[in-house]
Design a protein around this motif. Structure first.
Motif, PDB file in Angstrom:
ATOM      1  N   LYS A 728      52.864  59.039  75.826  1.00  0.00           N
ATOM      2  CA  LYS A 728      51.757  58.695  75.103  1.00  0.00           C
ATOM      3  C   LYS A 728      51.719  57.164  75.189  1.00  0.00           C
ATOM      4  O   LYS A 728      52.750  56.366  74.765  1.00  0.00           O
ATOM      5  N   GLY A 729      50.597  56.750  75.700  1.00  0.00           N
ATOM      6  CA  GLY A 729      50.479  55.265  75.890  1.00  0.00           C
ATOM      7  C   GLY A 729      51.156  54.762  77.071  1.00  0.00           C
ATOM      8  O   GLY A 729      51.055  53.555  77.072  1.00  0.00           O
ATOM      9  N   ARG A 730      51.692  55.613  77.881  1.00  0.00           N
ATOM     10  CA  ARG A 730      52.383  54.994  78.949  1.00  0.00           C
ATOM     11  C   ARG A 730      51.754  55.852  80.290  1.00  0.00           C
ATOM     12  O   ARG A 730      51.176  56.764  79.988  1.00  0.00           O
ATOM     13  N   VAL A 731      52.269  55.084  81.492  1.00  0.00           N
ATOM     14  CA  VAL A 731      52.020  55.716  82.904  1.00  0.00           C
ATOM     15  C   VAL A 731      53.475  56.374  83.308  1.00  0.00           C
ATOM     16  O   VAL A 731      54.540  56.026  83.241  1.00  0.00           O
ATOM     17  N   PHE A 732      53.183  57.987  83.634  1.00  0.00           N
ATOM     18  CA  PHE A 732      54.449  58.605  83.948  1.00  0.00           C
ATOM     19  C   PHE A 732      54.611  58.375  85.395  1.00  0.00           C
ATOM     20  O   PHE A 732      53.444  58.866  86.270  1.00  0.00           O
ATOM     21  N   ILE A 733      55.607  57.926  85.842  1.00  0.00           N
ATOM     22  CA  ILE A 733      56.270  57.791  87.244  1.00  0.00           C
ATOM     23  C   ILE A 733      56.777  58.907  87.834  1.00  0.00           C
ATOM     24  O   ILE A 733      57.830  59.195  87.696  1.00  0.00           O
ATOM     25  N   ASP A 734      55.766  59.767  88.402  1.00  0.00           N
ATOM     26  CA  ASP A 734      56.273  61.203  88.771  1.00  0.00           C
ATOM     27  C   ASP A 734      56.944  61.138  89.944  1.00  0.00           C
ATOM     28  O   ASP A 734      56.450  60.869  91.043  1.00  0.00           O
ATOM     29  N   TRP A 735      58.431  61.414  89.945  1.00  0.00           N
ATOM     30  CA  TRP A 735      59.241  61.423  91.266  1.00  0.00           C
ATOM     31  C   TRP A 735      59.524  62.705  91.499  1.00  0.00           C
ATOM     32  O   TRP A 735      60.223  62.833  92.619  1.00  0.00           O
ATOM     33  N   LEU A 736      59.057  63.783  90.809  1.00  0.00           N
ATOM     34  CA  LEU A 736      59.413  65.103  90.931  1.00  0.00           C
ATOM     35  C   LEU A 736      58.926  65.594  92.387  1.00  0.00           C
ATOM     36  O   LEU A 736      59.330  66.707  92.986  1.00  0.00           O
ATOM     37  N   ARG A 737      57.968  64.976  92.723  1.00  0.00           N
ATOM     38  CA  ARG A 737      57.295  65.582  94.472  1.00  0.00           C
ATOM     39  C   ARG A 737      58.167  65.355  95.216  1.00  0.00           C
ATOM     40  O   ARG A 737      57.555  65.457  96.454  1.00  0.00           O
ATOM     41  N   ASN A 738      59.314  64.687  95.100  1.00  0.00           N
ATOM     42  CA  ASN A 738      60.148  64.322  96.161  1.00  0.00           C
ATOM     43  C   ASN A 738      61.322  65.540  96.247  1.00  0.00           C
ATOM     44  O   ASN A 738      62.455  65.304  96.965  1.00  0.00           O
ATOM     45  N   GLU A 739      61.157  66.571  95.660  1.00  0.00           N
ATOM     46  CA  GLU A 739      62.157  67.681  95.732  1.00  0.00           C
ATOM     47  C   GLU A 739      61.879  68.485  97.003  1.00  0.00           C
ATOM     48  O   GLU A 739      60.531  68.662  97.407  1.00  0.00           O
ATOM     49  N   ARG A 740      62.743  69.094  97.679  1.00  0.00           N
ATOM     50  CA  ARG A 740      62.490  70.008  98.787  1.00  0.00           C
ATOM     51  C   ARG A 740      61.656  71.467  98.175  1.00  0.00           C
ATOM     52  O   ARG A 740      61.883  72.083  97.079  1.00  0.00           O
ATOM     53  N   GLY A 741      60.453  71.190  99.037  1.00  0.00           N
ATOM     54  CA  GLY A 741      59.466  72.503  98.359  1.00  0.00           C
ATOM     55  C   GLY A 741      58.468  71.895  97.777  1.00  0.00           C
ATOM     56  O   GLY A 741      57.274  72.614  97.200  1.00  0.00           O
ATOM     57  N   ALA A 742      58.467  70.710  97.068  1.00  0.00           N
ATOM     58  CA  ALA A 742      57.481  70.210  96.285  1.00  0.00           C
ATOM     59  C   ALA A 742      56.227  69.624  97.182  1.00  0.00           C
ATOM     60  O   ALA A 742      56.620  69.149  98.529  1.00  0.00           O
ATOM     61  N   THR A 743      55.269  69.393  96.630  1.00  0.00           N
ATOM     62  CA  THR A 743      54.049  68.923  97.445  1.00  0.00           C
ATOM     63  C   THR A 743      53.343  67.906  96.819  1.00  0.00           C
ATOM     64  O   THR A 743      53.268  67.791  95.729  1.00  0.00           O
ATOM     65  N   ALA A 744      52.589  66.922  97.824  1.00  0.00           N
ATOM     66  CA  ALA A 744      51.595  66.269  97.147  1.00  0.00           C
ATOM     67  C   ALA A 744      50.263  66.211  97.784  1.00  0.00           C
ATOM     68  O   ALA A 744      50.163  66.777  98.912  1.00  0.00           O
ATOM     69  N   ILE A 745      49.110  65.864  97.060  1.00  0.00           N
ATOM     70  CA  ILE A 745      47.976  65.913  97.825  1.00  0.00           C
ATOM     71  C   ILE A 745      47.718  65.384  99.170  1.00  0.00           C
ATOM     72  O   ILE A 745      48.306  64.130  99.151  1.00  0.00           O
ATOM     73  N   ALA A 746      47.385  65.884 100.168  1.00  0.00           N
ATOM     74  CA  ALA A 746      47.113  64.919 101.435  1.00  0.00           C
ATOM     75  C   ALA A 746      46.012  64.263 101.606  1.00  0.00           C
ATOM     76  O   ALA A 746      45.196  64.414 100.999  1.00  0.00           O
ATOM     77  N   PRO A 747      46.337  62.919 102.172  1.00  0.00           N
ATOM     78  CA  PRO A 747      45.337  62.121 102.361  1.00  0.00           C
ATOM     79  C   PRO A 747      44.031  62.657 103.288  1.00  0.00           C
ATOM     80  O   PRO A 747      44.062  63.594 103.860  1.00  0.00           O
ATOM     81  N   TYR A 748      42.821  62.242 102.592  1.00  0.00           N
ATOM     82  CA  TYR A 748      41.471  62.753 103.088  1.00  0.00           C
ATOM     83  C   TYR A 748      41.419  64.133 102.671  1.00  0.00           C
ATOM     84  O   TYR A 748      40.244  64.737 102.896  1.00  0.00           O
ATOM     85  N   SER A 749      42.171  64.699 101.829  1.00  0.00           N
ATOM     86  CA  SER A 749      41.805  66.068 101.329  1.00  0.00           C
ATOM     87  C   SER A 749      40.776  66.050 100.207  1.00  0.00           C
ATOM     88  O   SER A 749      40.733  64.896  99.286  1.00  0.00           O
ATOM     89  N   LEU A 750      39.881  66.990 100.030  1.00  0.00           N
ATOM     90  CA  LEU A 750      38.890  67.067  98.830  1.00  0.00           C
ATOM     91  C   LEU A 750      39.583  67.493  97.612  1.00  0.00           C
ATOM     92  O   LEU A 750      40.986  68.015  97.933  1.00  0.00           O
ATOM     93  N   ARG A 751      39.093  67.153  96.658  1.00  0.00           N
ATOM     94  CA  ARG A 751      39.837  67.726  95.393  1.00  0.00           C
ATOM     95  C   ARG A 751      38.829  68.809  94.636  1.00  0.00           C
ATOM     96  O   ARG A 751      37.522  68.693  94.645  1.00  0.00           O
ATOM     97  N   ALA A 752      39.391  69.843  94.290  1.00  0.00           N
ATOM     98  CA  ALA A 752      38.758  70.885  93.424  1.00  0.00           C
ATOM     99  C   ALA A 752      38.168  70.614  92.264  1.00  0.00           C
ATOM    100  O   ALA A 752      38.582  71.173  91.234  1.00  0.00           O
ATOM    101  N   ARG A 753      37.345  69.354  92.016  1.00  0.00           N
ATOM    102  CA  ARG A 753      36.886  69.138  90.693  1.00  0.00           C
ATOM    103  C   ARG A 753      35.371  68.903  90.816  1.00  0.00           C
ATOM    104  O   ARG A 753      35.186  68.388  92.040  1.00  0.00           O
ATOM    105  N   PRO A 754      34.806  68.695  89.790  1.00  0.00           N
ATOM    106  CA  PRO A 754      33.444  68.320  89.859  1.00  0.00           C
ATOM    107  C   PRO A 754      33.349  66.871  90.480  1.00  0.00           C
ATOM    108  O   PRO A 754      33.963  65.788  90.145  1.00  0.00           O
ATOM    109  N   GLY A 755      32.205  66.822  91.270  1.00  0.00           N
ATOM    110  CA  GLY A 755      31.829  65.558  92.161  1.00  0.00           C
ATOM    111  C   GLY A 755      32.696  65.612  93.536  1.00  0.00           C
ATOM    112  O   GLY A 755      32.208  64.697  94.319  1.00  0.00           O
ATOM    113  N   ALA A 756      33.470  66.341  93.860  1.00  0.00           N
ATOM    114  CA  ALA A 756      33.958  66.460  95.088  1.00  0.00           C
ATOM    115  C   ALA A 756      34.521  65.286  95.694  1.00  0.00           C
ATOM    116  O   ALA A 756      34.273  64.683  96.728  1.00  0.00           O
ATOM    117  N   ALA A 757      35.370  64.582  94.930  1.00  0.00           N
ATOM    118  CA  ALA A 757      36.070  63.457  95.147  1.00  0.00           C
ATOM    119  C   ALA A 757      37.219  63.698  96.557  1.00  0.00           C
ATOM    120  O   ALA A 757      37.436  64.759  96.631  1.00  0.00           O
TER     121      ALA A 757
END
Length: 813
Positions: A728-757
């Protein structure tokens, strides 16, 4: 995998230039083979086949013979590392195997039965596809004599079109290296393969390249030359006074990126030349992803030349292709067949036969060119591009008579049983040889009938047909089904005696292929008009085309990494789901690799290496690509670390940007360079390229420690805990994406959200001016392709002792 202990035990790698022992996983689509002429205590030829991570090796005392009656002794020796297949040089005299080694032949081999079983039983049958050795061969183990320690085999050529009649013709004809063109003497004295030529004419200028027009099938008739379609970079090679220049198809000077080709180009024996061709990776094979890696690592490249636009100051573009090709072949006469500069091979047979051969070999397709046409820049119908096609089974309902001598019919009339009725599916008129005609007529004549087996009217192409009772099933290759449900450009493949007439696949194939479809990167994309982003009006076809357009850039980051795909088959308004394990039905470009999981079991994960993989995933409804932080060749050694800056709902984007700056400063303090990417959601990723010296546990522990230090240094602004309450009121520095098997959104990937960013890498300075993290869309991404990717400029560093110590010191500041 097999062992290289014997290889390692016999060599002092501080003295010998031979490669160190290293087991490797199979790479590429083919198994390599190599023959090395070896002038040791006794001249012999080392014959090696890649299998199970090593090169199986035999010493052939007199060298291979293409005469089937000549059985050559082949003594089994220790397994060698696969990297030995590139070795050419001199082993010191006092070392094991001391003497000169020449790369005498290279290529790939095709086992004709189970290799492990063949080694155990002492009989290996295989086909070779080399520059000098080809066709069928066998290795047969000899019965050992009492007390004999040598493992003796015989290398025997099979009787086929590649067989010869003279025992020593192969070794007498080919006396130079297949890759460098050097003699044994030149290798011994470490002479250059060829000396640079003094080019007397000015360096030719870049000119607009000719581009092929995509068609469903190759052109018919005479006057066409068919060549392989390569999966690389189009390149104009200019050689003349002033050196060598290598240009992209758009005219960019990439002489620095293609530097490995400059020295070989400087040896071309002419006053000046301008060549058109394709740059591919390594030994001339491999896909576009392999080429990308080769360019990054500075690995060897191969240039396939397919046209000569200017020679010795003369412009040849007005001359017909056949004359330009003759000039090109003469220029390349002295080039070694497996060297870095090669002629693009002309494929034998008509266009359909050439395309069929290319597809069977797993190729991209072919380019057909008018042999009487000049060279003209821009899109041209004198060059036709056709890609590999699809297959289905059909029932034969009749045949159309032929007026050609020796041809009993011109085409087969095809159908499929659907809901009890026979539905007309078109016809096939190519792909038959003499034996096929005989077999088919003997099968069809007893089934003759007077009336058509189809209900209703038929198209004019079926007029005059001889009808049969529909029982015979055939398989045909085709480019597509028409809107009427009929195959286009069908090519006969053979009888399917294992299929009943009622079970043919034509109906299912037609349904899959019907409607609004398009071929994108060689992938048949169905339902292209389906809207998957209602607010943005973006369709499935537009999503697939977007991934085709950005494929080169996106694959720099996403190729050959295990993936999780977010699939939304009916669009973002309907159900979406993540998929990481490979399943049935995906196009060939979406590949599978086994990965051991935490419980000790193994599952097949998906990955892509080429543009058709991205498009193939889009065909299956994929909108988002999420990547591991490691490549599949060293899956336990991450090469990226991610920090996902996820703000609490009450914060704005300025707070996230400030957090990104703080993370960057902290990483700089411990000696790690970083880049930044707006995710297309509400956050930002700080991306840290890594040298692959640390394993997952080390990277995860470092990321966790770093995030907690950040939170401890400024607890009012940051948290390293996922808890919503703590965020609450803070930025979460998510380090959990660095576990074996974890993933992060690929550069240049579309997002499945309104607006197609789009998830977009940006520079640190550019980040300061951004108003929101989801402001980039498909057109913005395309516009940015002309600029270098900001993430590609970052120098990777390893998480070693000095970095860990710096983190500890920084935590105490």
């Amino acid at each position: 995998m097999r062992s290289l202990k014997d290889y390692e035990k016999k060599r002092d790698f501080d003295v010998t230039p031979e490669p160190r022992a290293a087991l490797v996983e199979a790479g590429g689509d083919h198994l390599s083979f190599v023959v090395q002429k070896h002038d040791a205590s006794r001249l012999h030829y080392d014959f090696r086949l890649e299998w199970d991570g090593v090169l199986l090796s035999w010493a052939v005392t007199k060298g291979p013979s293409a005469d089937p009656s000549e059985k050559r002794l082949a003594v089994r020796t220790e397994d060698h590392p696969v990297s030995y297949g590139d070795f050419e040089g001199t082993i010191p005299e006092d070392e094991y195997g001391g003497g000169t080694v020449m790369l005498w032949d290279t290529g790939w081999w095709e086992p004709l039965h189970d290799v492990s079983e063949g080694l155990k039983k002492g009989k290996l049958h295989f086909r070779l596809h080399g520059a000098r050795m080809s066709g069928g061969w066998a290795l047969v183990k000899m019965k050992g004599k009492s007390g004999e320690k040598r493992d003796n085999w015989l290398l025997i050529k099979e009787r086929d079109d590649q067989a010869g009649r003279t025992p020593n013709a192969l070794t007498n004809k080919y006396r130079t290296s297949v890759t460098t063109g050097r003699s044994m003497r030149a290798i011994t004295h470490d002479h250059d393969a060829q000396d640079p030529v003094d080019h007397a004419k000015p360096l030719p200028r870049f000119r607009e390249v000719e581009l092929a027009t995509l068609k469903d099938a190759p052109p018919e008739g005479d006057g066409w030359q068919h060549e392989a379609k390569f999966d690389g970079y189009r390149c104009l090679m200019a050689v003349g006074k002033g050196g060598v220049r290598l240009y992209t198809r758009g005219g960019k000077d990439w002489s620095d990126r293609f530097e490995a080709l400059c020295a070989p180009a400087a040896t071309l024996d002419c006053d000046s030349v301008l060549l058109d061709g394709e740059v591919t990776a390594g030994g001339g094979g491999g896909d576009f992803s392999t080429l990308q890696k080769a360019l990054k690592r500075g690995d060897p490249l191969t240039y396939y030349a397919f046209d000569c636009l200017a020679l010795d100051g003369d412009d040849l573009t007005g001359e017909p292709l056949k004359d330009r090709r003759a000039a090109l072949e003469k220029l390349f006469e002295d080039q070694p067949p497996r060297g870095p500069l090669r002629l693009s091979p002309v494929l034998e047979g008509d266009g359909h036969a050439a395309l069929d051969a290319m597809c069977r070999a797993g190729g991209e397709g072919i380019i057909s060119k008018r042999t009487d046409a000049p060279y003209r820049g821009g899109r041209s119908k004198r060059w036709i591009k056709s890609k590999c096609v699809r297959r289905a089974e059909f029932v034969v309902a009749g045949w159309s008579p032929s007026d050609k001598k020796g041809r009993p019919f011109s085409s087969l009339i095809l159908g499929s049983y659907e809901d009890g009725d026979l539905v007309y599916r078109g016809r096939i008129g190519t792909g038959f040889d003499e034996a096929d005609f005989d077999t088919l007529m003997s099968e069809l004549k007893p089934l003759a009938r007077k009336t058509s087996p189809f209900d209703g009217d038929l198209p004019s192409e079926a007029k005059g047909a001889h009808w049969v009772t529909p029982k015979i099933v055939v398989e045909a290759e085709y480019t597509e089904f028409t809107s009427e449900g009929r195959i286009r450009h069908g090519v006969y493949q053979g009888l399917r005696e294992d299929k009943e007439a009622e079970d043919v696949s034509a109906k299912a194939e037609a349904e899959t292929d019907s409607g609004d479809t398009a071929a994108i990167c060689g992938v048949r994309v169905s339902s292209t008009g389906r809207v998957v982003y209602p607010d943005a009006g973006l369709t499935k076809g537009e999503v697939a085309q977007y991934y085709a357009d950005v494929a080169e850039r996106m694959l720099d980051h996403a190729a050959d990494r295990p993936l999780s795909l977010l699939r939304c088959p009916d669009g973002i308004s309907e159900d979406c789901f993540f998929q990481k394990h490979a399943g049935k039905g995906f196009p060939d470009g979406v590949r599978a690799m086994p990965i051991e999981e935490k419980d000790g079991g193994t599952e097949d994960y998906m990955y892509v290496s080429t543009p058709d993989g991205l498009v193939g995933a889009a065909q299956m409804g994929t909108l988002e690509f999420h990547i591991w932080g490691a490549h599949r060749d060293r899956i336990e050694r991450p090469d990226r670390m991610f920090f996902d800056l996820d703000p609490d709902e009450g914060l704005d984007f300025a707070d996230v940007k400030a957090a990104a700056r703080d993370v960057r400063e902290g990483l700089d303090a411990v000696g790690l360079s970083s880049g930044v990417m707006v995710t297309g959601g509400k956050g930002v990723h700080v991306v840290v390229p890594l040298r692959r010296i640390a394993e997952w546990d080390t990277v995860k522990y470092f990321a966790k420690t770093f995030a907690h230090v950040m939170a401890e240094r400024d607890p009012d602004r940051y948290t390293a805990t996922m808890s919503k309450k703590k965020r609450k009121g803070r930025v979460f520095i998510d380090w959990l994406r660095n576990e074996r098997g974890a993933t992060a959104i690929a550069p240049y990937s579309l997002r499945a959200r309104p607006g197609a960013a789009v998830a977009m890498p940006v520079s640190w300075s550019e980040l300061e001016d951004l108003k929101r993290p989801d402001g980039f869309h498909v057109d913005d991404a395309r516009d940015r392709l002309s600029q270098a990717c900001p993430l590609s400029r970052i120098e990777p560093h390893g998480i070693g002792k000095s970095v860990v110590e710096a983190l500890e010191a920084w935590s105490k500041d």
